[in-house]
Design an enzyme around this catalytic site. Structure first.
Site, PDB file in Angstrom:
ATOM      1  N   TYR A   1      -4.956  12.859   6.279  1.00  8.71           N
ATOM      2  CA  TYR A   1      -5.979  13.807   6.668  1.00  8.71           C
ATOM      3  C   TYR A   1      -5.326  14.809   7.602  1.00  8.71           C
ATOM      4  CZ  TYR A   1     -10.696  15.149   8.074  1.00  8.71           C
ATOM      5  OH  TYR A   1     -11.860  15.821   8.290  1.00  8.71           O
TER       6      TYR A   1
ATOM      7  N   LYS B   1      -8.375  -1.047  20.020  1.00  8.56           N
ATOM      8  CA  LYS B   1      -8.961  -0.455  18.798  1.00  8.56           C
ATOM      9  C   LYS B   1      -9.174  -1.505  17.721  1.00  8.56           C
ATOM     10  CE  LYS B   1      -4.751   2.013  17.387  1.00  8.56           C
ATOM     11  NZ  LYS B   1      -4.151   3.313  17.097  1.00  8.56           N
TER      12      LYS B   1
ATOM     13  N   ASP C   1      -3.127  14.110  14.741  1.00  7.67           N
ATOM     14  CA  ASP C   1      -2.270  14.971  15.557  1.00  7.67           C
ATOM     15  C   ASP C   1      -2.969  16.292  15.785  1.00  7.67           C
ATOM     16  OD1 ASP C   1      -0.096  13.416  16.207  1.00  7.67           O
ATOM     17  OD2 ASP C   1       0.694  13.577  14.173  1.00  7.67           O
TER      18      ASP C   1
ATOM     19  N   HIS D   1       3.701  -1.000   3.882  1.00  6.20           N
ATOM     20  CA  HIS D   1       2.970   0.249   3.643  1.00  6.20           C
ATOM     21  C   HIS D   1       4.020   1.342   3.432  1.00  6.20           C
ATOM     22  CE1 HIS D   1      -0.257   3.195   3.968  1.00  6.20           C
ATOM     23  NE2 HIS D   1       0.438   3.863   4.866  1.00  6.20           N
TER      24      HIS D   1
ATOM     25  N   ALA E   1      -8.693   6.883  18.554  1.00  2.82           N
ATOM     26  CA  ALA E   1      -8.980   6.138  17.321  1.00  2.82           C
ATOM     27  C   ALA E   1     -10.018   5.045  17.584  1.00  2.82           C
ATOM     28  CB  ALA E   1      -7.688   5.534  16.779  1.00  2.82           C
TER      29      ALA E   1
ATOM     30  N   PHE F   1      11.282  14.286   9.723  1.00  6.56           N
ATOM     31  CA  PHE F   1      10.077  13.472   9.793  1.00  6.56           C
ATOM     32  C   PHE F   1      10.082  12.580  11.026  1.00  6.56           C
ATOM     33  CE2 PHE F   1       8.306  14.284   5.678  1.00  6.56           C
ATOM     34  CZ  PHE F   1       6.975  13.970   5.917  1.00  6.56           C
TER      35      PHE F   1
ATOM     36  N   SER G   1       0.870  -1.183   0.000  1.00 11.62           N
ATOM     37  CA  SER G   1       0.000   0.000   0.000  1.00 11.62           C
ATOM     38  C   SER G   1       0.902   1.227   0.000  1.00 11.62           C
ATOM     39  CB  SER G   1      -0.947  -0.010   1.210  1.00 11.62           C
ATOM     40  OG  SER G   1      -0.265  -0.341   2.390  1.00 11.62           O
TER      41      SER G   1
ATOM     42  N   HIS H   1      -7.771   8.526   5.023  1.00 12.69           N
ATOM     43  CA  HIS H   1      -7.462   8.708   6.447  1.00 12.69           C
ATOM     44  C   HIS H   1      -8.541   9.623   7.020  1.00 12.69           C
ATOM     45  CE1 HIS H   1      -2.904   7.667   6.300  1.00 12.69           C
ATOM     46  NE2 HIS H   1      -3.536   7.095   5.303  1.00 12.69           N
TER      47      HIS H   1
ATOM     48  N   HIS I   1       4.075   4.802  20.688  1.00 11.86           N
ATOM     49  CA  HIS I   1       3.570   6.153  20.407  1.00 11.86           C
ATOM     50  C   HIS I   1       4.170   7.143  21.414  1.00 11.86           C
ATOM     51  CE1 HIS I   1       0.657   9.491  20.336  1.00 11.86           C
ATOM     52  NE2 HIS I   1       0.619   9.201  19.059  1.00 11.86           N
TER      53      HIS I   1
ATOM     54  N   ALA J   1      -4.094  17.548  10.288  1.00 12.50           N
ATOM     55  CA  ALA J   1      -4.429  17.743  11.691  1.00 12.50           C
ATOM     56  C   ALA J   1      -5.592  18.731  11.819  1.00 12.50           C
ATOM     57  CB  ALA J   1      -3.214  18.258  12.437  1.00 12.50           C
TER      58      ALA J   1
HETATM   59  P1  FAD Z   1      -4.795   6.464  19.336  1.00  6.84           P
HETATM   60  O1  FAD Z   1      -4.908   5.021  18.968  1.00  6.84           O
HETATM   61  O2  FAD Z   1      -6.001   7.109  19.883  1.00  6.84           O
HETATM   62  O3  FAD Z   1      -3.563   6.563  20.370  1.00  6.84           O
HETATM   63  C1  FAD Z   1      -3.032   7.823  20.742  1.00  6.84           C
HETATM   64  C2  FAD Z   1      -2.340   7.697  22.109  1.00  6.84           C
HETATM   65  O4  FAD Z   1      -3.291   7.478  23.138  1.00  6.84           O
HETATM   66  C3  FAD Z   1      -1.353   6.541  22.226  1.00  6.84           C
HETATM   67  O5  FAD Z   1      -0.328   6.970  23.088  1.00  6.84           O
HETATM   68  C4  FAD Z   1      -2.155   5.425  22.864  1.00  6.84           C
HETATM   69  O6  FAD Z   1      -1.348   4.552  23.634  1.00  6.84           O
HETATM   70  C5  FAD Z   1      -3.152   6.197  23.729  1.00  6.84           C
HETATM   71  N1  FAD Z   1      -4.492   5.613  23.703  1.00  6.84           N
HETATM   72  C6  FAD Z   1      -5.102   4.963  22.683  1.00  6.84           C
HETATM   73  N2  FAD Z   1      -6.362   4.621  23.019  1.00  6.84           N
HETATM   74  C7  FAD Z   1      -6.560   5.119  24.258  1.00  6.84           C
HETATM   75  C8  FAD Z   1      -7.680   5.117  25.144  1.00  6.84           C
HETATM   76  N3  FAD Z   1      -8.839   4.536  24.786  1.00  6.84           N
HETATM   77  N4  FAD Z   1      -7.543   5.731  26.365  1.00  6.84           N
HETATM   78  C9  FAD Z   1      -6.374   6.331  26.721  1.00  6.84           C
HETATM   79  N5  FAD Z   1      -5.278   6.348  25.912  1.00  6.84           N
HETATM   80  C10 FAD Z   1      -5.375   5.757  24.712  1.00  6.84           C
HETATM   81  N6  FAD Z   1      -1.933  11.921  11.675  1.00  6.84           N
HETATM   82  C11 FAD Z   1      -2.709  12.821  11.041  1.00  6.84           C
HETATM   83  O7  FAD Z   1      -2.952  13.923  11.575  1.00  6.84           O
HETATM   84  N7  FAD Z   1      -3.238  12.569   9.793  1.00  6.84           N
HETATM   85  C12 FAD Z   1      -3.020  11.381   9.165  1.00  6.84           C
HETATM   86  O8  FAD Z   1      -3.523  11.158   8.067  1.00  6.84           O
HETATM   87  C13 FAD Z   1      -2.200  10.394   9.808  1.00  6.84           C
HETATM   88  N8  FAD Z   1      -1.965   9.188   9.243  1.00  6.84           N
HETATM   89  C14 FAD Z   1      -1.249   8.243   9.916  1.00  6.84           C
HETATM   90  C15 FAD Z   1      -1.059   6.979   9.348  1.00  6.84           C
HETATM   91  C16 FAD Z   1      -0.333   5.991   9.999  1.00  6.84           C
HETATM   92  C17 FAD Z   1      -0.174   4.625   9.359  1.00  6.84           C
HETATM   93  C18 FAD Z   1       0.251   6.275  11.268  1.00  6.84           C
HETATM   94  C19 FAD Z   1       1.068   5.233  11.980  1.00  6.84           C
HETATM   95  C20 FAD Z   1       0.068   7.527  11.855  1.00  6.84           C
HETATM   96  C21 FAD Z   1      -0.682   8.521  11.204  1.00  6.84           C
HETATM   97  N9  FAD Z   1      -0.915   9.782  11.756  1.00  6.84           N
HETATM   98  C22 FAD Z   1      -1.677  10.717  11.096  1.00  6.84           C
HETATM   99  C23 FAD Z   1      -0.350  10.118  13.067  1.00  6.84           C
HETATM  100  C24 FAD Z   1      -1.342   9.822  14.208  1.00  6.84           C
HETATM  101  O9  FAD Z   1      -2.542  10.502  13.996  1.00  6.84           O
HETATM  102  C25 FAD Z   1      -0.696  10.280  15.504  1.00  6.84           C
HETATM  103  O10 FAD Z   1       0.371   9.440  15.843  1.00  6.84           O
HETATM  104  C26 FAD Z   1      -1.655  10.448  16.675  1.00  6.84           C
HETATM  105  O11 FAD Z   1      -0.970  11.124  17.712  1.00  6.84           O
HETATM  106  C27 FAD Z   1      -2.172   9.140  17.240  1.00  6.84           C
HETATM  107  O12 FAD Z   1      -3.106   8.580  16.410  1.00  6.84           O
HETATM  108  P2  FAD Z   1      -3.676   7.101  16.690  1.00  6.84           P
HETATM  109  O13 FAD Z   1      -4.752   6.887  15.734  1.00  6.84           O
HETATM  110  O14 FAD Z   1      -2.591   6.121  16.798  1.00  6.84           O
HETATM  111  O15 FAD Z   1      -4.325   7.367  18.160  1.00  6.84           O
END
Ligand code: FAD
Length: 269
Positions: A41, A151, A100, A252, A109, A202, A7, A68, A135, A43
């Protein structure tokens, strides 16, 4: 070795020239028959329309776009409207993220995965993010893995990882996933190295590490762009091979909207 699932990730360009150039990149990378092309997508929903437009462009041409998506900066009706638009155009993949965002939305998420399943049923294959080097906001590697499991259990189909350059980080991460009983596929993220400063910036932004030995090799070639590219392509291709030999289900690629670095790495793999 069976052919791995590929991907490719793009970001929505800001200019018309950027959009045209991305269409070329898309056309050239489509020759590698990837599962999907994903579009980031911004921030706080900053690229809501731009992401949607590029996703629909890709969907029209190759029928395998992945959007995204995050809550940040949107109200729930806007998220539902985007999901409906994607469904109407036959989009089958969503990458569900916290993002972010500085939009003040603290939902995770996991909440978005549930929201998508409630609103759209099984229409989409849902991918979530994972972090072999943990993370940056996680309390610990273990809690990060536990939230990844949550998740996935909330209805995601698989995970795509942040990029990394240390195969041992992947092995430790996959061991941890296995111990927690995570069975969904996890596809490692790969960032070809176009230039040393760019990849360092990055990595810092994403919380990914540049191993010291790799950093030294990049420094040695600071005044030799061709030598650096050849070394970096070999290095990243070697990492890809190790990942596939270790059982990774696919790769990916973070393409940064460029064709050559990804094609060059894949040719060497
Ligand atoms: P989550 O899964 O919500 O996790 C975020 C943090 O909170 C982690 O530290 C986790 O341990 C903790 N956590 C998770 N669930 C919970 C819960 N229920 N309660 C308490 N803590 C929790 N960013 C963008 O802005 N746009 C994009 O398009 C984008 N694409 C990405 C694609 C990939 C493949 C990756 C790996 C990252 C991408 N990011 C993107 C970055 C990502 O959005 C950031 O890293 C963000 O800070 C965390 O997103 P997440 O979905 O992993 O969050």
């Amino acid at each position: 070795m069976a052919s791995p699932a590929l991907s490719f990730e793009f970001f929505p360009p800001k200019t018309e020239d950027g959009r045209k150039s991305l269409q070329d990149t898309h056309r050239q990378l489509a020759t590698l028959a990837p599962d999907f092309f994903s579009v980031t997508y911004g921030a706080g929903g900053s690229t809501r329309d731009g992401t949607r437009d590029v996703v629909l462009d890709i969907q029209k041409v190759s029928g395998n776009a992945a959007a995204h998506l995050s809550f940040g900066g949107n109200d729930d009706d806007q998220v539902r409207a985007l999901l409906d638009t994607y469904r109407e155009h036959g989009v089958k993949h969503i990458v569900a993220l916290q993002g972010d965002a500085d939009g003040g939305d603290t939902r995770h998420a996991e909440d978005l995965v549930r929201f998508i399943r409630e609103h759209s049923g099984d229409n989409f294959k849902i991918h979530v993010a994972a972090y072999p080097e943990t993370h940056p906001r996680a309390e610990s590697p273990q809690s990060d893995l536990e939230f990844l499991r949550r998740k996935l259990d909330a209805g995601a189909d698989d995970a795509l990882t942040q990029f990394f350059y240390d195969i041992d980080a992947w092995r430790r991460f996959m061991d941890g996933c296995q111990k927690l009983g995570i069975r969904q596929p996890i596809r490692p993220g790969v960032m070809p190295i176009g230039d040393a400063d760019g990849v360092r910036r990055f990595a810092e932004r994403c919380g990914a590490k540049i191993p010291e030995s790799l950093g030294r090799e990049l420094d040695k070639r600071a005044d030799d762009p061709e030598g650096l590219r050849a070394f970096a392509d070999d290095f990243v291709a070697g990492l890809c091979r190790q990942l596939l030999e270790a059982g990774a289900c696919g790769l990916h690629f973070y393409t940064l909207n460029r064709t050559q670095p990804t094609l060059e790495v894949w040719r060497r793999v």
